[in-house]
Design a protein around this motif. Structure first.
Motif, PDB file in Angstrom:
ATOM      1  N   HIS A  82       0.838  -1.202   0.000  1.00  0.00           N
ATOM      2  CA  HIS A  82       0.000   0.000   0.000  1.00  0.00           C
ATOM      3  C   HIS A  82       0.876   1.257   0.000  1.00  0.00           C
ATOM      4  O   HIS A  82       0.649   2.196  -0.775  1.00  0.00           O
ATOM      5  N   ARG A  86       0.904   4.070  -3.016  1.00  0.00           N
ATOM      6  CA  ARG A  86       0.533   5.466  -2.735  1.00  0.00           C
ATOM      7  C   ARG A  86       1.649   6.416  -3.114  1.00  0.00           C
ATOM      8  O   ARG A  86       1.422   7.481  -3.670  1.00  0.00           O
ATOM      9  N   ILE A 242     -10.360   4.640  -8.447  1.00  0.00           N
ATOM     10  CA  ILE A 242     -10.484   6.100  -8.507  1.00  0.00           C
ATOM     11  C   ILE A 242     -11.874   6.492  -8.981  1.00  0.00           C
ATOM     12  O   ILE A 242     -12.515   7.392  -8.445  1.00  0.00           O
ATOM     13  N   GLY A 246     -14.274   8.369  -6.608  1.00  0.00           N
ATOM     14  CA  GLY A 246     -14.264   9.805  -6.855  1.00  0.00           C
ATOM     15  C   GLY A 246     -15.415  10.374  -7.658  1.00  0.00           C
ATOM     16  O   GLY A 246     -15.704  11.565  -7.567  1.00  0.00           O
ATOM     17  N   THR A 249     -18.958  10.675  -5.316  1.00  0.00           N
ATOM     18  CA  THR A 249     -18.725  11.478  -4.109  1.00  0.00           C
ATOM     19  C   THR A 249     -18.633  12.964  -4.457  1.00  0.00           C
ATOM     20  O   THR A 249     -19.332  13.793  -3.868  1.00  0.00           O
ATOM     21  N   ARG A 311     -10.293   0.732  10.148  1.00  0.00           N
ATOM     22  CA  ARG A 311      -9.033  -0.001   9.982  1.00  0.00           C
ATOM     23  C   ARG A 311      -9.172  -1.348  10.678  1.00  0.00           C
ATOM     24  O   ARG A 311      -9.801  -1.426  11.736  1.00  0.00           O
ATOM     25  N   GLY A 370      -8.248  10.078   7.095  1.00  0.00           N
ATOM     26  CA  GLY A 370      -6.975  10.641   7.554  1.00  0.00           C
ATOM     27  C   GLY A 370      -5.901   9.581   7.685  1.00  0.00           C
ATOM     28  O   GLY A 370      -6.114   8.408   7.389  1.00  0.00           O
ATOM     29  N   ARG A 373      -4.135   6.402   4.986  1.00  0.00           N
ATOM     30  CA  ARG A 373      -5.079   6.045   3.928  1.00  0.00           C
ATOM     31  C   ARG A 373      -5.976   7.213   3.558  1.00  0.00           C
ATOM     32  O   ARG A 373      -7.010   7.030   2.913  1.00  0.00           O
ATOM     33  N   CYS A 375      -7.972  10.095   1.834  1.00  0.00           N
ATOM     34  CA  CYS A 375      -8.432  10.108   0.436  1.00  0.00           C
ATOM     35  C   CYS A 375      -7.363  10.648  -0.515  1.00  0.00           C
ATOM     36  O   CYS A 375      -6.857  11.753  -0.341  1.00  0.00           O
ATOM     37  N   SER A 381     -10.825  16.831  -5.579  1.00  0.00           N
ATOM     38  CA  SER A 381     -12.227  17.020  -5.290  1.00  0.00           C
ATOM     39  C   SER A 381     -12.500  18.445  -4.802  1.00  0.00           C
ATOM     40  O   SER A 381     -13.441  19.107  -5.252  1.00  0.00           O
TER      41      SER A 381
HETATM   42  C1  HEM Z   1     -16.185  14.752  -1.945  1.00  0.00           C
HETATM   43  C2  HEM Z   1     -15.472  13.801  -2.504  1.00  0.00           C
HETATM   44  C3  HEM Z   1     -14.766  12.695  -1.769  1.00  0.00           C
HETATM   45  C4  HEM Z   1     -14.913  12.253  -0.476  1.00  0.00           C
HETATM   46  C5  HEM Z   1     -15.854  12.793   0.607  1.00  0.00           C
HETATM   47  C6  HEM Z   1     -13.972  11.160  -0.292  1.00  0.00           C
HETATM   48  C7  HEM Z   1     -13.797  10.483   0.901  1.00  0.00           C
HETATM   49  C8  HEM Z   1     -12.896   9.452   1.086  1.00  0.00           C
HETATM   50  C9  HEM Z   1     -12.689   8.764   2.341  1.00  0.00           C
HETATM   51  C10 HEM Z   1     -13.422   9.057   3.645  1.00  0.00           C
HETATM   52  C11 HEM Z   1     -11.756   7.812   2.122  1.00  0.00           C
HETATM   53  C12 HEM Z   1     -11.214   6.807   3.171  1.00  0.00           C
HETATM   54  C13 HEM Z   1     -10.038   7.468   3.878  1.00  0.00           C
HETATM   55  C14 HEM Z   1      -9.523   6.706   5.074  1.00  0.00           C
HETATM   56  O1  HEM Z   1      -9.720   5.483   5.173  1.00  0.00           O
HETATM   57  O2  HEM Z   1      -8.898   7.357   5.943  1.00  0.00           O
HETATM   58  C15 HEM Z   1     -11.350   7.887   0.739  1.00  0.00           C
HETATM   59  C16 HEM Z   1     -10.397   7.073   0.149  1.00  0.00           C
HETATM   60  C17 HEM Z   1     -10.022   7.171  -1.160  1.00  0.00           C
HETATM   61  N1  HEM Z   1     -10.462   8.108  -2.077  1.00  0.00           N
HETATM   62 FE1  HEM Z   1     -11.802   9.585  -1.757  1.00  0.00          FE
HETATM   63  N2  HEM Z   1     -13.313  10.941  -1.462  1.00  0.00           N
HETATM   64  C18 HEM Z   1     -13.755  11.858  -2.395  1.00  0.00           C
HETATM   65  C19 HEM Z   1     -13.302  12.006  -3.694  1.00  0.00           C
HETATM   66  C20 HEM Z   1     -12.304  11.252  -4.268  1.00  0.00           C
HETATM   67  C21 HEM Z   1     -11.774  11.467  -5.600  1.00  0.00           C
HETATM   68  C22 HEM Z   1     -12.181  12.610  -6.542  1.00  0.00           C
HETATM   69  C23 HEM Z   1     -10.864  10.480  -5.807  1.00  0.00           C
HETATM   70  C24 HEM Z   1      -9.984  10.228  -7.020  1.00  0.00           C
HETATM   71  C25 HEM Z   1     -10.034  10.905  -8.130  1.00  0.00           C
HETATM   72  C26 HEM Z   1     -10.801   9.654  -4.612  1.00  0.00           C
HETATM   73  C27 HEM Z   1      -9.976   8.562  -4.441  1.00  0.00           C
HETATM   74  C28 HEM Z   1      -9.836   7.857  -3.273  1.00  0.00           C
HETATM   75  C29 HEM Z   1      -8.948   6.706  -3.123  1.00  0.00           C
HETATM   76  C30 HEM Z   1      -8.075   6.095  -4.209  1.00  0.00           C
HETATM   77  C31 HEM Z   1      -9.067   6.281  -1.789  1.00  0.00           C
HETATM   78  C32 HEM Z   1      -8.333   5.112  -1.138  1.00  0.00           C
HETATM   79  C33 HEM Z   1      -7.061   5.638  -0.452  1.00  0.00           C
HETATM   80  C34 HEM Z   1      -6.244   4.558   0.254  1.00  0.00           C
HETATM   81  O3  HEM Z   1      -6.828   3.565   0.727  1.00  0.00           O
HETATM   82  O4  HEM Z   1      -5.013   4.746   0.375  1.00  0.00           O
HETATM   83  N3  HEM Z   1     -11.694  10.148  -3.701  1.00  0.00           N
HETATM   84  N4  HEM Z   1     -12.046   8.901   0.128  1.00  0.00           N
END
Ligand code: HEM
Length: 434
Positions: A82, A86, A242, A246, A249, A311, A370, A373, A375, A381
Motif C-alpha cells: 500500500h 501510494r 479512482i 471519486g 462522491t 481499519r 486521515g 489512507r 483520500c 475534489s
Molecule cells: C467529496 C469527494 C470525496 C470524499 C468525501 C472522499 C472520501 C474518502 C474517504 C473518507 C476515504 C477513506 C479514507 C480513510 O480510510 O482514511 C477515501 C479514500 C479514497 N479516495 Fe476519496 N473521497 C472523495 C473524492 C475522491 C476522488 C475525486 C478520488 C480520485 C479521483 C478519490 C480517491 C480515493 C482513493 C483512491 C481512496 C483510497 C485511499 C487509500 O486507501 O489509500 N476520492 N475517500
C-alpha cells in the motif's frame, strides 16, 4: 450488533451514530458474526486511530472491495504494498498537478449547464454527475480531446453503467458477490466491459508514449523504488478504484452545496459578494477564497458522504477504554464527530461561517478520512468543487424545488431526490464555450 443495528448503520448512519453515542458514550464494542468492531464517536478516538503507526493496521472490508475493484486496488492493499503504491500515485494527485486544469473544469461545468433554461427544474445530481465524470475522463483518463473522442464517449457509457450497478447490497454484504445474485451479475458484467475498454485504451496510450500529464499518463511513466513499472492489471484496478471512489462522491458534494445555497439565500449572497470582489474569472484566485472554502467544508460536514473510516488491527490497540486484538476493527464514526454539538453548535444547520470563525483539527473535520489512507483525491475534489460551484453561482439564481435528504447509495451516501433546483433566472449571459 443486532441485524437491526447493522441495517440502521447501513441505511441511516447519522441516526445510528447519534443513537449509539447517546446509548453508549464515546465508544462501543460490537460483535457481528464473530467479528469485533469498536466504534469511536469522538475526535479523541479519531486522533488515536489515525495517528497510530500504520504498520498496526490492515485494510478494512477487504473481501468486499476486492470483488468491486480488484486485487490491485489501493483499497485492499496494505502494509508495504500500500505504501509503495501510494508513493507512486501521490504526485499525480498533488494539488500542484491540477493547477493547470482550472479552465478545463470551468469549461466542463459550462458545457454541462449550457442547456439550462430559466423556469426549469433541474435534477442537480444528474448535472454534477456529468461534470464529475467529464472531469475524471479528462484529468484522470486523459480522454476527451479530439484524438480520443470515440474512446471518451464509450468510456463515459462504461463508467456510468458501473456506477449505476454498484448497489449497497453487494457493497455491504460481500457474501452476495456471487454469480447467482442478479445485482452482482449485472455489476460483474459492467466490470468486464470496463476491463475490455481499458485494455484497448491502454494499448493506444502505450503506443502513443508519455505525451500527457493526466493521471493515467503519470501512471504509465512512473516507476517504483526498484525501477519496475505498474502492470496493466494494476493500472486498471487503480483507475477503477479512482472512479468508484471519486465520481459520485464529488458529484454528490457539489449537488448538496448548490442545494444548500439555494435554501440559504443570505449565504449565497455572501458567497457572491466574495466572488465579485475577487477576480472571479481566474480559477487560481477562486480556489483560494475563504468563504467559498467554508461553504464547501460545511457541505462536506453536514452531508458526510463516507460516514465511517475504518481499519483492521494487525497489532493490539487500546481505543477509548476498549482493547482490540489483531483482526478486530476500529471504526471512526465521522458522522458522530461532524455532528458533535460541542464542536459544531446547531449541528443540523448549514452555517459556513463556523469554518471562518474557528479552525478545526484533522481529527475534528475529516470528510476525507486521515492518516496513511487519507483520500487520494481530496485535493482534486476540493479544487473541482470550488471551481464548479463558483461557475454556477455566478451565472444562475436558483432555489430548491422540493425537500431532499441523505440516503445510502452505495459505499457513499447520496441524495434521495437528486437535489432538485428550480432555476429562477440567468444572472449573466453564459460565456461562449471555447
Ligand atoms: C467529496 C469527494 C470525496 C470524499 C468525501 C472522499 C472520501 C474518502 C474517504 C473518507 C476515504 C477513506 C479514507 C480513510 O480510510 O482514511 C477515501 C479514500 C479514497 N479516495 Fe476519496 N473521497 C472523495 C473524492 C475522491 C476522488 C475525486 C478520488 C480520485 C479521483 C478519490 C480517491 C480515493 C482513493 C483512491 C481512496 C483510497 C485511499 C487509500 O486507501 O489509500 N476520492 N475517500
Amino acid at each position: 450488533m443486532s441485524l437491526r443495528d447493522r441495517w440502521l448503520l447501513v441505511s441511516q448512519p447519522r441516526t445510528f451514530a447519534v443513537r449509539m453515542r447517546e446509548r453508549h458514550g464515546d465508544a462501543v464494542r460490537m460483535q457481528f458474526r464473530g467479528e469485533v468492531f469498536v466504534f469511536a464517536f469522538t475526535s479523541a478516538g479519531a486522533r488515536q486511530v489515525l495517528s497510530a503507526d500504520p504498520a498496526g493496521y490492515d485494510a478494512f472490508w477487504k473481501r468486499g472491495f476486492t470483488g468491486l475493484a480488484g486485487t490491485g486496488s489501493l483499497w485492499v492493499l496494505d502494509g508495504e504494498a500500500h505504501r509503495r503504491e501510494r508513493q507512486l500515485l501521490l504526485p499525480a494527485f498533488h494539488g500542484r498537478s491540477f493547477r493547470g486544469y482550472g479552465d478545463t473544469i470551468r469549461e466542463v461545468t459550462r458545457l454541462q449547464t449550457s442547456h439550462w433554461q430559466p423556469g426549469q427544474t433541474v435534477h442537480t445530481l444528474q448535472t454534477t454527475l456529468a461534470i464529475s465524470l467529464d472531469v475524471i475522463m479528462r484529468l484522470v483518463f486523459g480522454a476527451g480531446d479530439a484524438r480520443d473522442e470515440e474512446f471518451a464517449r464509450e468510456g463515459r457509457a462504461v463508467l456510468g453503467a458501473l456506477w449505476r450497478e454498484m448497489h449497497p447490497l453487494i457493497v455491504f454484504f460481500p457474501e452476495l458477490q456471487q454469480g447467482w445474485f442478479p445485482l452482482w451479475r449485472r455489476y460483474a458484467s459492467s466490470k468486464r466491459r470496463f476491463a475490455e475498454w481499458m485494455s484497448r485504451y491502454l494499448a493506444v496510450r502505450r503506443a502513443r508514449g508519455a505525451d500527457s500529464d493526466d493521471v493515467l499518463g503519470l501512471m504509465l511513466a512512473a516507476s517504483y523504488d526498484d525501477g519496475s513499472r505498474m502492470s496493466d492489471e494494476d493500472i486498471r484496478d487503480e483507475l477503477l478504484t479512482i472512479l468508484l471512489a471519486g465520481h459520485e462522491t464529488t458529484a454528490t458534494a457539489l449537488a448538496w452545496a448548490l442545494y444548500e445555497l439555494g435554501r440559504h439565500p443570505a449565504v449565497l449572497e455572501t458567497l457572491r459578494a466574495e466572488l465579485e470582489s475577487a477576480d472571479g474569472t481566474d480559477p487560481a484566485t477562486v480556489v483560494k477564497l475563504p468563504y467559498l472554502s467554508a461553504v464547501c467544508n460545511e457541505t462536506l460536514r453536514l452531508h458526510t458522504l463516507l460516514s465511517e473510516v475504518a481499519r483492521v488491527c494487525s497489532a493490539p490497540l487500546e481505543l477509548l477504554g476498549h482493547r482490540l486484538q489483531p483482526g478486530d476493527s476500529a471504526v471512526i464514526s465521522v458522522n458522530a464527530i461532524h455532528h458533535d454539538a460541542e464542536l459544531y453548535p446547531e449541528p443540523d444547520q448549514f452555517i459556513p461561517q463556523r469554518f471562518i470563525d474557528r479552525s478545526y483539527t484533522p481529527f475534528e473535520f475529516l470528510p476525507f478520512g486521515g492518516g496513511h489512507r487519507r483520500c487520494l483525491g481530496a485535493a482534486l475534489s476540493d479544487f473541482e468543487m470550488r471551481i464548479a460551484l463558483a461557475e454556477v453561482v455566478s451565472h444562475w439564481d436558483f432555489e430548491p424545488a422540493r425537500i431532499d435528504r441523505d440516503i445510502r447509495h452505495d459505499i457513499a451516501m447520496g441524495t434521495k431526490h437528486g437535489a432538485p433546483l428550480r432555476l429562477k433566472a440567468r444572472r449573466t449571459p453564459q460565456p461562449s464555450l471555447a
